[in-house]
Design an enzyme around this catalytic site. Structure first.
Site, PDB file in Angstrom:
ATOM      1  N   GLU A 169      -8.703   1.347   2.242  1.00  0.00           N
ATOM      2  CA  GLU A 169      -8.458  -0.091   2.358  1.00  0.00           C
ATOM      3  C   GLU A 169      -9.720  -0.870   2.041  1.00  0.00           C
ATOM      4  O   GLU A 169     -10.479  -1.258   2.943  1.00  0.00           O
ATOM      5  CB  GLU A 169      -7.986  -0.466   3.781  1.00  0.00           C
ATOM      6  N   GLU A 261       0.198   3.785   3.393  1.00  0.00           N
ATOM      7  CA  GLU A 261       0.211   3.524   4.835  1.00  0.00           C
ATOM      8  C   GLU A 261       1.208   2.421   5.131  1.00  0.00           C
ATOM      9  O   GLU A 261       1.233   1.412   4.434  1.00  0.00           O
ATOM     10  CB  GLU A 261      -1.175   3.032   5.288  1.00  0.00           C
TER      11      GLU A 261
HETATM   12  C1  IDC Z   1      -6.691   2.453  13.364  1.00  0.00           C
HETATM   13  C2  IDC Z   1      -6.518   3.559  14.397  1.00  0.00           C
HETATM   14  C3  IDC Z   1      -7.453   3.325  15.569  1.00  0.00           C
HETATM   15  C4  IDC Z   1      -8.866   3.126  15.070  1.00  0.00           C
HETATM   16  C5  IDC Z   1      -8.889   2.022  14.022  1.00  0.00           C
HETATM   17  C6  IDC Z   1     -10.272   1.816  13.421  1.00  0.00           C
HETATM   18  O1  IDC Z   1      -5.155   3.601  14.846  1.00  0.00           O
HETATM   19  O2  IDC Z   1      -7.409   4.431  16.463  1.00  0.00           O
HETATM   20  O3  IDC Z   1      -9.692   2.761  16.150  1.00  0.00           O
HETATM   21  O4  IDC Z   1      -8.018   2.378  12.965  1.00  0.00           O
HETATM   22  O5  IDC Z   1     -10.674   2.943  12.747  1.00  0.00           O
HETATM   23  C7  IDC Z   1      -5.163   0.405   8.966  1.00  0.00           C
HETATM   24  C8  IDC Z   1      -6.208   1.434   8.744  1.00  0.00           C
HETATM   25  C9  IDC Z   1      -6.177   2.469   9.859  1.00  0.00           C
HETATM   26  C10 IDC Z   1      -5.865   1.827  11.202  1.00  0.00           C
HETATM   27  C11 IDC Z   1      -4.460   1.271  11.124  1.00  0.00           C
HETATM   28  C12 IDC Z   1      -3.968   0.685  12.471  1.00  0.00           C
HETATM   29  O6  IDC Z   1      -6.136   2.056   7.478  1.00  0.00           O
HETATM   30  O7  IDC Z   1      -7.421   3.120   9.890  1.00  0.00           O
HETATM   31  O8  IDC Z   1      -5.916   2.796  12.233  1.00  0.00           O
HETATM   32  N1  IDC Z   1      -4.412   0.282  10.073  1.00  0.00           N
HETATM   33  O9  IDC Z   1      -4.787  -0.369  12.877  1.00  0.00           O
HETATM   34  N2  IDC Z   1      -4.853  -0.581   8.152  1.00  0.00           N
HETATM   35  C13 IDC Z   1      -3.947  -1.365   8.740  1.00  0.00           C
HETATM   36  C14 IDC Z   1      -3.634  -0.837   9.965  1.00  0.00           C
END
Ligand code: IDC
Length: 337
Positions: A169, A261
């Site tokens: 991302e 995702e």
């Molecule tokens: C979240 C994880 C969380 C972590 C956070 C930061 O669920 O445990 O603390 O990342 O690393 C994304 C990202 C993905 C995110 C997810 C949900 O690619 O890493 O995971 N998310 O927030 N993009 C949109 C949502």
């Protein structure tokens, strides 16, 4: 004595084999799997096609960050994903920061190698996700990315089931910055694995630019100069509604897309599920044969982690008993085409 020892060893060995769902009459036990049926993929126009040049829509799951949830990826859970969920693809999320790759490249490369082998054994596509997130500019990790993908592509070049995602991302970076990064990374991978499909994240956290107040036009007007490449789009259905959906809908007929995702909840990966919008998105993706992997295959406390907390300590992963509501919904959408 020798005989019973041998029998014992054979029994132990067979207990370690992954479950076989293929009928005994099939000559190649791996044939009736997603990779067995489709072989090496390639980009054909805006679609992903199999070795017979037919469009395929892959569906599956993304792991959580390997630095936190590798224990959710074991024989029983991966068997459930392949045989009970009937997934086509496993996205292997290798964070770079937050305790990920940069802290111990050898250990994390080894972990990814092992997961690729597990996916391969089950006839699943393995999507290797370079999960850069913070810093958001993928150029910040360019040297590490080159090192990692050189090793992965070198080692797995003879497999037909590897897809490389070079940026999860991108954020806080313009589209042209991402394009420049991609044009440096693609030759590095293709030097080792020439026929590979490569994915790249779009600006604004893989929103086709929408979260930056931009749009898919940035990409359409200035595409990455490379073949066999797809652009990624992420959505979290309770947060990303009409404006995001419209960008996806406009882009779908113009550029090759893959949803690496999505969540049925908010962008935090937590909160209430919006299954109405989730369904609208998945119906659209099916109509365009755009593949997807859902976030995420773990027992994290958040609503978007499919398993109830504590599930990964055990060996019961099949069926719905261990699933949160999002897990029940997503499993159903993978199983029932
Ligand atoms: C979240 C994880 C969380 C972590 C956070 C930061 O669920 O445990 O603390 O990342 O690393 C994304 C990202 C993905 C995110 C997810 C949900 O690619 O890493 O995971 N998310 O927030 N993009 C949109 C949502």
């Amino acid at each position: 004595m020798l005989h019973s020892l041998l029998a014992g060893a054979l029994l132990a060995a067979s207990a370690l084999l992954p479950l076989q769902t293929t009928p005994a009459s099939t000559s190649d036990p791996a044939a009736d799997t997603p990779v067995g049926r489709n072989g090496q993929l390639h980009v054909c126009g805006t679609k992903l096609c199999n070795e017979r040049n037919e469009p395929v829509q892959l569906r599956g799951m993304s792991t959580h960050g390997l630095q936190w949830y590798a224990h959710c990826l074991k024989t029983a859970s991966l068997d459930a994903l392949a045989n009970d969920w009937k997934a086509d693809i496993l996205r292997i999320s290798l964070y770079v920061q937050e305790g990920g790759y940069e802290t111990d490249p050898a250990r994390f490369t080894n972990l990814v190698n092992n997961l690729i082998e597990e996916a391969t054994r089950r006839g699943l596509y393995a999507l290797v996700d370079w999960h850069q997130l913070d810093p958001g500019d993928p150029n910040a990790n360019l040297t590490l990315a080159k090192q990692f993908f050189t090793e992965i592509a070198e080692r797995h070049q003879n497999k037909n089931n590897i897809i490389y995602d070079i940026a999860n991302e991108p954020n806080g970076v313009s589209w042209s910055g991402i394009k420049s990064y991609a044009e440096q990374m693609v030759p590095v991978i293709r030097a080792k694995d020439p026929d590979s499909v490569i994915f790249v994240g779009t600006h604004g956290w893989a929103s086709l630019g929408v979260s930056d107040g931009r749009s898919e036009a940035d990409i359409i007007n200035n595409p990455v100069n490379a073949s066999n490449l797809m652009y990624t789009f992420h959505f979290y259905a309770a947060s990303h509604k009409q404006e995001y959906f419209d960008a996806l809908a406009r882009a779908a007929d113009r550029i090759p897309l893959f949803v690496t995702e999505f969540g049925t909840q908010t962008y935090t990966g937590d909160g209430g599920n919006d299954f109405t919008w989730s369904q609208k998105y998945l119906d659209f993706l099916a109509s365009k044969q755009i593949g997807w992997t859902n976030w995420n295959f773990s027992d994290d406390f958040r609503s978007g982690a499919v398993f109830k907390q504590g599930t990964c300590n055990g060996n019961d992963f099949a069926g719905t008993a261990m699933l949160k509501p999002a897990g029940v919904w997503v499993r159903d959408h993978i199983r029932n085409r």
